[in-house]
Design a protein around this motif. Sequence first.
Motif, PDB file in Angstrom:
ATOM      1  N   ALA A 219      41.973  35.309  46.368  1.00  0.00           N
ATOM      2  CA  ALA A 219      43.174  35.865  45.750  1.00  0.00           C
ATOM      3  C   ALA A 219      43.626  34.948  44.623  1.00  0.00           C
ATOM      4  CB  ALA A 219      44.289  36.041  46.774  1.00  0.00           C
ATOM      5  N   MET A 220      44.306  35.522  43.644  1.00  0.00           N
ATOM      6  CA  MET A 220      44.856  34.744  42.540  1.00  0.00           C
ATOM      7  C   MET A 220      46.066  35.468  41.981  1.00  0.00           C
ATOM      8  SD  MET A 220      42.127  35.369  39.440  1.00  0.00           S
ATOM      9  CE  MET A 220      41.628  37.001  38.913  1.00  0.00           C
ATOM     10  N   GLU A 221      46.978  34.669  41.431  1.00  0.00           N
ATOM     11  CA  GLU A 221      48.191  35.199  40.823  1.00  0.00           C
ATOM     12  C   GLU A 221      48.037  35.178  39.310  1.00  0.00           C
ATOM     13  OE1 GLU A 221      51.411  32.862  42.228  1.00  0.00           O
ATOM     14  OE2 GLU A 221      51.525  33.893  44.171  1.00  0.00           O
ATOM     15  N   VAL A 222      48.408  36.279  38.696  1.00  0.00           N
ATOM     16  CA  VAL A 222      48.194  36.449  37.253  1.00  0.00           C
ATOM     17  C   VAL A 222      49.507  36.922  36.632  1.00  0.00           C
ATOM     18  CG1 VAL A 222      46.897  37.675  35.476  1.00  0.00           C
ATOM     19  CG2 VAL A 222      45.773  37.000  37.599  1.00  0.00           C
ATOM     20  N   GLN A 242      34.606  46.839  38.689  1.00  0.00           N
ATOM     21  CA  GLN A 242      35.527  47.764  39.346  1.00  0.00           C
ATOM     22  C   GLN A 242      36.879  47.070  39.470  1.00  0.00           C
ATOM     23  OE1 GLN A 242      33.771  48.884  43.086  1.00  0.00           O
ATOM     24  NE2 GLN A 242      31.987  49.898  42.126  1.00  0.00           N
ATOM     25  N   GLU A 243      37.908  47.696  38.923  1.00  0.00           N
ATOM     26  CA  GLU A 243      39.238  47.074  38.923  1.00  0.00           C
ATOM     27  C   GLU A 243      40.322  48.128  39.004  1.00  0.00           C
ATOM     28  OE1 GLU A 243      41.547  47.370  36.370  1.00  0.00           O
ATOM     29  OE2 GLU A 243      40.315  48.458  34.907  1.00  0.00           O
ATOM     30  N   SER A 244      41.495  47.684  39.510  1.00  0.00           N
ATOM     31  CA  SER A 244      42.664  48.557  39.605  1.00  0.00           C
ATOM     32  C   SER A 244      43.915  47.841  39.113  1.00  0.00           C
ATOM     33  CB  SER A 244      42.870  49.002  41.060  1.00  0.00           C
ATOM     34  OG  SER A 244      43.041  47.864  41.914  1.00  0.00           O
ATOM     35  N   GLN A 270      42.912  44.951  42.683  1.00  0.00           N
ATOM     36  CA  GLN A 270      41.667  44.227  42.916  1.00  0.00           C
ATOM     37  C   GLN A 270      40.827  44.214  41.655  1.00  0.00           C
ATOM     38  OE1 GLN A 270      39.631  45.968  46.291  1.00  0.00           O
ATOM     39  NE2 GLN A 270      40.722  44.648  47.779  1.00  0.00           N
ATOM     40  N   LEU A 271      40.046  43.133  41.540  1.00  0.00           N
ATOM     41  CA  LEU A 271      39.087  42.977  40.446  1.00  0.00           C
ATOM     42  C   LEU A 271      37.761  42.559  41.077  1.00  0.00           C
ATOM     43  CD1 LEU A 271      38.199  42.753  37.503  1.00  0.00           C
ATOM     44  CD2 LEU A 271      39.155  40.433  37.468  1.00  0.00           C
ATOM     45  N   GLU A 272      36.731  43.376  40.844  1.00  0.00           N
ATOM     46  CA  GLU A 272      35.431  43.109  41.476  1.00  0.00           C
ATOM     47  C   GLU A 272      34.329  43.215  40.438  1.00  0.00           C
ATOM     48  OE1 GLU A 272      32.526  44.759  45.079  1.00  0.00           O
ATOM     49  OE2 GLU A 272      34.338  45.861  44.505  1.00  0.00           O
ATOM     50  N   ILE A 273      33.413  42.261  40.520  1.00  0.00           N
ATOM     51  CA  ILE A 273      32.166  42.312  39.752  1.00  0.00           C
ATOM     52  C   ILE A 273      31.075  42.584  40.771  1.00  0.00           C
ATOM     53  CG2 ILE A 273      30.617  41.067  38.229  1.00  0.00           C
ATOM     54  CD1 ILE A 273      32.991  39.455  37.289  1.00  0.00           C
ATOM     55  N   LEU A 280      34.797  39.153  44.160  1.00  0.00           N
ATOM     56  CA  LEU A 280      35.915  40.048  44.390  1.00  0.00           C
ATOM     57  C   LEU A 280      37.184  39.215  44.535  1.00  0.00           C
ATOM     58  CD1 LEU A 280      37.179  42.832  45.097  1.00  0.00           C
ATOM     59  CD2 LEU A 280      36.582  42.365  47.491  1.00  0.00           C
ATOM     60  N   TRP A 281      38.244  39.643  43.782  1.00  0.00           N
ATOM     61  CA  TRP A 281      39.542  38.968  43.869  1.00  0.00           C
ATOM     62  C   TRP A 281      40.632  39.982  44.173  1.00  0.00           C
ATOM     63  CZ3 TRP A 281      36.502  38.045  39.424  1.00  0.00           C
ATOM     64  CH2 TRP A 281      35.928  36.768  39.347  1.00  0.00           C
ATOM     65  N   ASP A 282      41.612  39.548  44.983  1.00  0.00           N
ATOM     66  CA  ASP A 282      42.863  40.271  45.151  1.00  0.00           C
ATOM     67  C   ASP A 282      43.872  39.690  44.147  1.00  0.00           C
ATOM     68  OD1 ASP A 282      41.978  41.905  47.210  1.00  0.00           O
ATOM     69  OD2 ASP A 282      42.381  40.366  48.721  1.00  0.00           O
TER      70      ASP A 282
END
Length: 876
Positions: A219-222, A242-244, A270-273, A280-282
């Motif tokens: 997970a990461m904060e943006v 794939q991202e939302s 989520q952001l996934e490669i 994959l990151w939340d």
Amino acid sequence: MAADRPRPEDILKPVRWPLLATRLGMAAERGVRAFWPFWSVLFVALGALMLGLQDMVAVEWVWAAGAALITAALWALTRGIRRFRWPSRDAALARLDDSLTGNPIQTVLDEQAIGADDAASLAVWKAHQARMRERLSQAKAVEPDLRVAKADPFALRYVALLTLSVAVIFGSVLRVQSVTTLGPGGADLAQGPSWEGWMEPPAYTRLPSIYLNDITAAAMEVPQGSQITLRMYGEVGQLKVQESVSGRPLMDEEQAAATAQEFAVVQSGQLEIAGPGGRLWDVAMIPDSAPSVVQEGEIDVSYEGEAQIPFDAQDDHGIVTGMARFSLDLTAVDRRYGRVIEPEFRPVIEVPLPMPVAGSRAEFSEKLIENFSLHPWANLPVRLELEVEDDAGQTGLSEPQALDLPGRRFFDPMAAAIIEQRQSLLWNRENAKMISQVLRAISNQPEGAFRSDTQYLRLRTILRRIERLAPYGISDEQVAELAQALWDLALTLEEGDLQDALERLQRAQDRLAEAMKNGASDQEIAELMQELREATDDYLRQLSRQAQQEAEENPDADMMQDQNMMEMSQNDLQRMMDRIQELMEQGRMAEAQEALEQLRQMMENMQVTQGQGQRGQSPGEQAMEGLGETLREQQELSDEAFRDLQEQFNPGQQQGQQGQQGQQGQQQGQQQGQQQGQGQQGQQGQGQGQQQGTDRQQGMQGGQSGSNGGQSLEESLADRQRGLRGELNRQRRNLPGAGSEAGERAAEALGRAEGAMEGAEDALREGDLAEAIDQQSEAMEALREGMRNLGEALAEQQQAQGQQGMAEGQNPGEQRDPLGRNAGSNGTIGTEESLLQGEDVYRRARELLDEIRRRSGEGERPDEELEYLERLLERF
């Protein structure tokens, strides 16, 4: 002979190593000149690869740049091979021989051409060659010339070298290998696909960019609005995104497999490669909060109407700009009198909010300082809204606040009434008829309501203009002019004269004394001291003006000064008031009250000092005095025309009063002439008495002309106006200060005054007293402007000629104000000259200190003066 000669190899053995080094240097020299384009192309290519430029652009650009660099490298290599030639041994010998004195290499290799059979000649030849062989041992390699400036006039080689240097410092050699993954057949293709990604927050957050390959957490904060950049390498389709977090619609297979993608974070998700080596990151988005602002604290309004509106503002990243808006609250307005009808449309008042010059703008408190006294909504109910904006374009609004628009308040009844009519005119110009009726009502009996006839005359002039313009409609420019005229008149009535200034000064002193007794706070002390300073300055201005008028009315009266009288400057008074404030802040109230009492006595006993008569007047002072006399005569003529106009509307009421005033004026003139005749002796006194007697007779004849049946009153006033215009024309021809900008403005203003006088004369001859009074008012205003400009011109001349006049010992006998300063001829107080007009300032300061010590030792001086001198010694 030839058999005894050693071989060349043996002869050149001492220079074998210098010769080899020289030959290698020549090879390097030719190589640099031939191959500098080739290694420049290599440096550029290597620097671009180390900096990773191939990862920042599309694959097509990488291929195009690679083809261009390869072509340029092949051309440069071919050019270098064709131009390069290995240096020969003879060329190296020749260069080395040229570097030695006397060409010893060529000498030792030579043979004797003639005289070989002569023993003496042979001995000389051998001795010469022996000396040359000794020089061979001193031979050193010749340094090569590696400069290629002639071949590279644009210094392209340095550009290539700079590119490589930057790449070595900021790049990495490991990034060069990424170029092999750009297409099929690369070495890394067998190892599988790879990717790179970056997260760049908005610039206003001042946060660093993040390399996503280094983020191994789930997970990461943006921050909101961050830009995500992804690059996929390898076979297309093996890695998909794939991202939302961007809020974009669902992507198809082709869009998800794109090798370069960029999007902004607008929501959490989520952001996934997806694919080999993917991640994959939340993503938790940090929202950018909207700014907020609130009006906090009491609104302070000064005596002049300047408002200080405090407010607090905050934002998570900082506020960029702000605006305060004031809108009229019609529902809260008292809709009576001049505000019964609907108001004219006026835009909302918008004032920019002040921002901190230094420091953080994330949270701050400031004050909006503005003066709305001249606005039509001054002191009327309004609604205040504050708005602030941040870098993201988000805005924050404060809750609407109901208040009266801050503005100056008038406490003089007549001034307050005039300001009320001014506001009615600005509310809607259709109120002009009602305004004229009110102005006539309040000025019906001017006795006691106005301090001078001039103020009453100005009001009647404004009234007639409103009545003349109302039937035909008043334009915007005319409304503005009338509003300004009413404002100026109200200020004159509110600020008052010398007596009012003295009363204000006494009130300020009494309030300060009362604060001392009651133990006021430091803030109250500061406010009361500021009020005392302003009242003191106002009193000094009024006192100086009165003294100047008295001096102009009686120029022969000299004021003799006592030798023990001390002159104090404005700085001395300022220091006394600062000392009073300091004592009060320290709690030493007894000493503060004593110092305040001393200041009170000094102000009550203060008088204007004056020079030794008018015998030393300069041409500029004479011109100013003549213009002042012309202005006074024009004022008297205008007052008399106004009284005649009143007589036309109210016949018989003022005739008896004017007759009594005329008889009293004649009796006073006769008594004054007798006193002056008795007080003067000698031929000069007799001449002045005769002249004054002639003037009195002319004045009496002018006063009696109104009752003379042979000439009407208007004709008499017109003749006097013509004589006054002729006098002004004479003064214009002898006006000093010609050539300067201020002098030209003075001449122009006096020209307008003369034109207005001519218009007044024509109106008097036609019997139009109202028009004549208007023209006379314009003439007086132009005269005042001309005197101000002439005063500026004379001040410039005095500043340029002041040192020369002092060197010649001139003593112009200028008038002084209560503080001993020179008063300007145009009524301004003080001068711009420095207090110490000498190069040896420290010597002058020592002399002043010694004088203070001498006076402090004289016991016969008053106790107040001795205490003041002791305080000066303690301070300095």
